[in-house]
Design a protein around this motif. Sequence first.
Motif, mmCIF file in Angstrom:
data_model
loop_
_atom_site.group_PDB
_atom_site.id
_atom_site.type_symbol
_atom_site.label_atom_id
_atom_site.label_comp_id
_atom_site.label_asym_id
_atom_site.label_seq_id
_atom_site.Cartn_x
_atom_site.Cartn_y
_atom_site.Cartn_z
ATOM 1 N N MET A 168 -3.161 -9.532 -4.252
ATOM 2 C CA MET A 168 -3.182 -8.139 -3.808
ATOM 3 C C MET A 168 -4.323 -7.393 -4.492
ATOM 4 O O MET A 168 -4.567 -7.586 -5.686
ATOM 5 C CB MET A 168 -1.841 -7.466 -4.123
ATOM 6 N N HIS A 176 -4.506 -1.318 -4.239
ATOM 7 C CA HIS A 176 -3.206 -1.341 -3.583
ATOM 8 C C HIS A 176 -2.080 -1.438 -4.603
ATOM 9 O O HIS A 176 -1.038 -0.783 -4.462
ATOM 10 C CB HIS A 176 -3.124 -2.510 -2.600
ATOM 11 N N THR A 236 3.985 4.720 1.502
ATOM 12 C CA THR A 236 3.117 3.988 0.574
ATOM 13 C C THR A 236 3.011 2.524 0.977
ATOM 14 O O THR A 236 1.920 1.934 0.970
ATOM 15 C CB THR A 236 3.650 4.090 -0.867
ATOM 16 N N VAL A 239 -0.513 0.355 2.361
ATOM 17 C CA VAL A 239 -1.148 -0.854 1.823
ATOM 18 C C VAL A 239 -1.157 -1.990 2.843
ATOM 19 O O VAL A 239 -1.545 -3.114 2.513
ATOM 20 C CB VAL A 239 -0.469 -1.312 0.514
#
Length: 250
Positions: free
Chosen positions: A1, A5, A33, A37
């Motif tokens: 990730m 993010h 949220t 992402v």
Amino acid sequence: MRLDHAALLFAGGVGSGLTGSMAGLASLISYPTLLAVGLPPIAANVTNSVGLLASGAGSAAGSRVELRGQGRRILRQSGYALLGGTAGAILLMNTTSSVFERIVPLLIALAALVLLLRDRLRGWYTRPKARFAQPPLGLAVFLIGVYGGYFGAAAGVLMLAVLSMSVVEPLAVSNAVKSVVLCASNAAAAVLYAVVAPVHWTAALLLGAGCLVGSWIGPSLVRRTPERPLRIVIAAAALGLAAYLWHDAG
């Protein structure tokens, strides 16, 4: 990730933990949220339920003063919420969220009005002569648990409204009990989602870590905030969310 993010998820978790423990509006921050992402809606919904488990734990830790002597009450109402959360999760896995698109805004708006008119409604609900007409508290908690396991947006406001109306106590106590009872509903749904749904575990852990921090801080802020202004702010935020969801559903 990606690092940005990860930072966004943690920050979103802190914000949702604060709003959840103070007002019952955790998903107002956490769900967008997760979408931001890149998670698709279904994955975001189930990941949200798993991540928000930390909010209940943090709220309980931060509300030790308010939760003293509430053990039996919490255990009883958590049982209803647990059954409701399980039923809601099963419904989600077999239907689409569009079923609630029109009902949800009305429920949230109703909860906001209950908070605004709490004292009058509580006076009626707790009056001995009105007991024959009182809706069973356990049934209300169960139905909110179903909603929490199915969709969840502002489930905390619904729970807070019901608990605030049913007993004479400070808002901080009702708020603390709400957070723990709602956690039971989330836990039931999260267990099922962990087995059969597309949970994004990295996102859930980052969101949960932020939720733990935010929800731990939230109760101390509730403790220090004048009750009436806090109720008005919560109700106003809930009405705003209801209007947004109504417009979005249209």
